[in-house]
Design a protein around this motif. Structure first.
Motif, mmCIF file in Angstrom:
data_model
loop_
_atom_site.group_PDB
_atom_site.id
_atom_site.type_symbol
_atom_site.label_atom_id
_atom_site.label_comp_id
_atom_site.label_asym_id
_atom_site.label_seq_id
_atom_site.Cartn_x
_atom_site.Cartn_y
_atom_site.Cartn_z
ATOM 1 N N ILE A 34 -24.660 -10.421 9.828
ATOM 2 C CA ILE A 34 -25.579 -11.556 9.903
ATOM 3 C C ILE A 34 -24.794 -12.857 9.813
ATOM 4 N N ALA A 35 -25.469 -13.946 10.178
ATOM 5 C CA ALA A 35 -24.785 -15.224 10.362
ATOM 6 C C ALA A 35 -24.114 -15.736 9.098
ATOM 7 N N THR A 36 -24.624 -15.384 7.936
ATOM 8 C CA THR A 36 -24.068 -15.914 6.687
ATOM 9 C C THR A 36 -22.894 -15.091 6.163
ATOM 10 N N GLU A 37 -22.578 -13.973 6.809
ATOM 11 C CA GLU A 37 -21.531 -13.089 6.306
ATOM 12 C C GLU A 37 -20.189 -13.395 6.971
ATOM 13 N N PRO A 38 -19.131 -13.576 6.190
ATOM 14 C CA PRO A 38 -17.799 -13.762 6.787
ATOM 15 C C PRO A 38 -17.304 -12.460 7.400
ATOM 16 N N PHE A 39 -16.603 -12.563 8.523
ATOM 17 C CA PHE A 39 -16.102 -11.352 9.172
ATOM 18 C C PHE A 39 -14.857 -11.673 9.982
ATOM 19 N N HIS A 40 -14.081 -10.634 10.264
ATOM 20 C CA HIS A 40 -12.892 -10.715 11.104
ATOM 21 C C HIS A 40 -13.106 -9.843 12.330
ATOM 22 N N GLY A 41 -12.353 -10.132 13.388
ATOM 23 C CA GLY A 41 -12.516 -9.308 14.568
ATOM 24 C C GLY A 41 -11.427 -9.495 15.602
ATOM 25 N N CYS A 42 -11.448 -8.578 16.563
ATOM 26 C CA CYS A 42 -10.581 -8.636 17.733
ATOM 27 C C CYS A 42 -11.498 -8.822 18.938
ATOM 28 N N LEU A 43 -11.487 -10.015 19.521
ATOM 29 C CA LEU A 43 -12.410 -10.322 20.613
ATOM 30 C C LEU A 43 -12.168 -9.454 21.844
ATOM 31 N N SER A 44 -10.897 -9.207 22.163
ATOM 32 C CA SER A 44 -10.591 -8.446 23.379
ATOM 33 C C SER A 44 -11.128 -7.021 23.300
ATOM 34 N N CYS A 45 -11.160 -6.452 22.093
ATOM 35 C CA CYS A 45 -11.647 -5.076 21.910
ATOM 36 C C CYS A 45 -13.076 -5.030 21.391
ATOM 37 N N LYS A 46 -13.646 -6.208 21.083
ATOM 38 C CA LYS A 46 -14.977 -6.277 20.447
ATOM 39 C C LYS A 46 -15.026 -5.384 19.199
ATOM 40 N N TYR A 47 -14.008 -5.574 18.383
ATOM 41 C CA TYR A 47 -13.875 -4.803 17.155
ATOM 42 C C TYR A 47 -14.032 -5.771 15.990
ATOM 43 N N PHE A 48 -15.095 -5.588 15.171
ATOM 44 C CA PHE A 48 -15.405 -6.532 14.109
ATOM 45 C C PHE A 48 -15.661 -5.799 12.798
ATOM 46 N N LEU A 49 -15.259 -6.447 11.706
ATOM 47 C CA LEU A 49 -15.472 -5.896 10.370
ATOM 48 C C LEU A 49 -15.974 -6.995 9.434
ATOM 49 N N HIS A 50 -17.008 -6.662 8.621
ATOM 50 C CA HIS A 50 -17.335 -7.539 7.506
ATOM 51 C C HIS A 50 -16.070 -7.760 6.667
ATOM 52 N N ASP A 51 -15.936 -8.926 6.075
ATOM 53 C CA ASP A 51 -14.789 -9.139 5.187
ATOM 54 C C ASP A 51 -14.812 -8.158 4.016
ATOM 55 N N GLN A 52 -16.011 -7.831 3.527
ATOM 56 C CA GLN A 52 -16.112 -6.853 2.441
ATOM 57 C C GLN A 52 -15.600 -5.491 2.905
ATOM 58 N N CYS A 53 -15.930 -5.109 4.125
ATOM 59 C CA CYS A 53 -15.470 -3.819 4.658
ATOM 60 C C CYS A 53 -13.975 -3.864 4.980
ATOM 61 N N LEU A 54 -13.525 -5.036 5.388
ATOM 62 C CA LEU A 54 -12.091 -5.227 5.671
ATOM 63 C C LEU A 54 -11.239 -4.946 4.429
ATOM 64 N N ASN A 55 -11.798 -5.237 3.252
ATOM 65 C CA ASN A 55 -11.051 -5.133 2.003
ATOM 66 C C ASN A 55 -11.401 -3.897 1.188
ATOM 67 N N LEU A 56 -12.022 -2.905 1.822
ATOM 68 C CA LEU A 56 -12.306 -1.668 1.107
ATOM 69 C C LEU A 56 -11.009 -0.997 0.669
ATOM 70 N N PRO A 57 -11.000 -0.347 -0.494
ATOM 71 C CA PRO A 57 -9.776 0.334 -0.935
ATOM 72 C C PRO A 57 -9.474 1.542 -0.055
ATOM 73 N N ARG A 58 -8.196 1.883 0.068
ATOM 74 C CA ARG A 58 -7.808 3.033 0.885
ATOM 75 C C ARG A 58 -8.135 4.356 0.185
#
Length: 236
Positions: A34-58
């Motif tokens: 949603i619009a209020t959530e920070p996220f990262h992504g790769c535009l060329s691959c249309k690959y996106f992750l919530h910042d919270q999901c980006l920082n999940l522990p391994r």
């Protein structure tokens, strides 16, 4: 800041919604960003992750599976390309916390469910329960929606009252289900979530509170009588 995530070969960069943004789904939790959530992504691959999901522990030690730590996997390792979540039973095809040895798998948001919640449908705190404590022949229903409860999966439960609730019937303020990014509240204050009450349910809750208060008073009276009897015998 650019981020190299183990699940994707390209750098992920911060993104923000604009007026022309289409619906974007997180590749980790498979939920809309949603619009209020920070996220990262790769535009060329249309690959996106919530910042919270980006920082999940391994790796994760979860109380539902004490035998082994769970490993964060970007894709299921099963030949059919999906898994069945041991918490809710819903299939998943993206990130999971998994124990390959036991074939135990959790959605990332199920692995981060709060240990306790409070809902308007019940006056007491509900506890996340991994093993439903009923005999195999007993059928149980969700006390919020009235639907059947599959005893293979987790529920929220009030042990004192026998109140049972599906995971998905615990609603957030937005009515979209439990927030997958909400941290565990074990040992802290329970999360407050909303569930609109009708007058009949309010009356039922009040009756339940009155009955519990009567039981507490009766127990106190019984203890007082017991102490009086012990003192009487002591003086004889």
């Amino acid at each position: 800041m650019e981020y190299q995530h183990f699940s994707h070969r390209h750098l992920l960069i911060p993104h923000h919604f604009n007026e022309e943004s289409e619906e974007i789904k997180c590749k980790a939790c498979e939920r809309l960003i949603i619009a209020t959530e920070p996220f990262h992504g790769c535009l060329s691959c249309k690959y996106f992750l919530h910042d919270q999901c980006l920082n999940l522990p391994r790796w994760l030690h979860h109380p539902s599976h004490n035998s082994h730590p769970l490993t964060l996997l970007p894709t299921p390792t099963y030949p059919y390309g999906s898994y069945s979540c041991n918490a809710c039973g819903v299939p998943g095809s993206s990130f999971s916390f998994s124990c390959a040895e036991c074939e135990f798998d959790l959605h990332t948001h199920c692995a981060n469910l709060p240990s306790t919640v409070v809902i308007d449908a019940h006056p007491h705190e509900l506890k996340l329960t991994f093993d439903v404590p009923y005999d195999g022949n007993i059928s149980i229903v969700c006390d919020v929606c009235g639907g059947g409860v599959d005893k293979r999966f987790w529920i929220y439960k009030c042990v004192d009252c026998g109140f049972d609730c599906h995971l998905n019937c615990v609603k957030t303020d937005q009515g979209t289900g439990l927030n997958q990014n909400q941290p565990d509240t074990a040992g802290g204050q329970p999360i407050r979530v909303n569930d609109a009450l009708d007058p009949i349910r309010q009356a039922a809750n009040q009756m339940m509170e009155d009955q519990l208060e009567m039981m507490r008073l009766q127990n106190q009276l019984n203890r007082t009588r017991m102490m009086a009897n012990l003192m009487t015998w002591a003086w004889r």
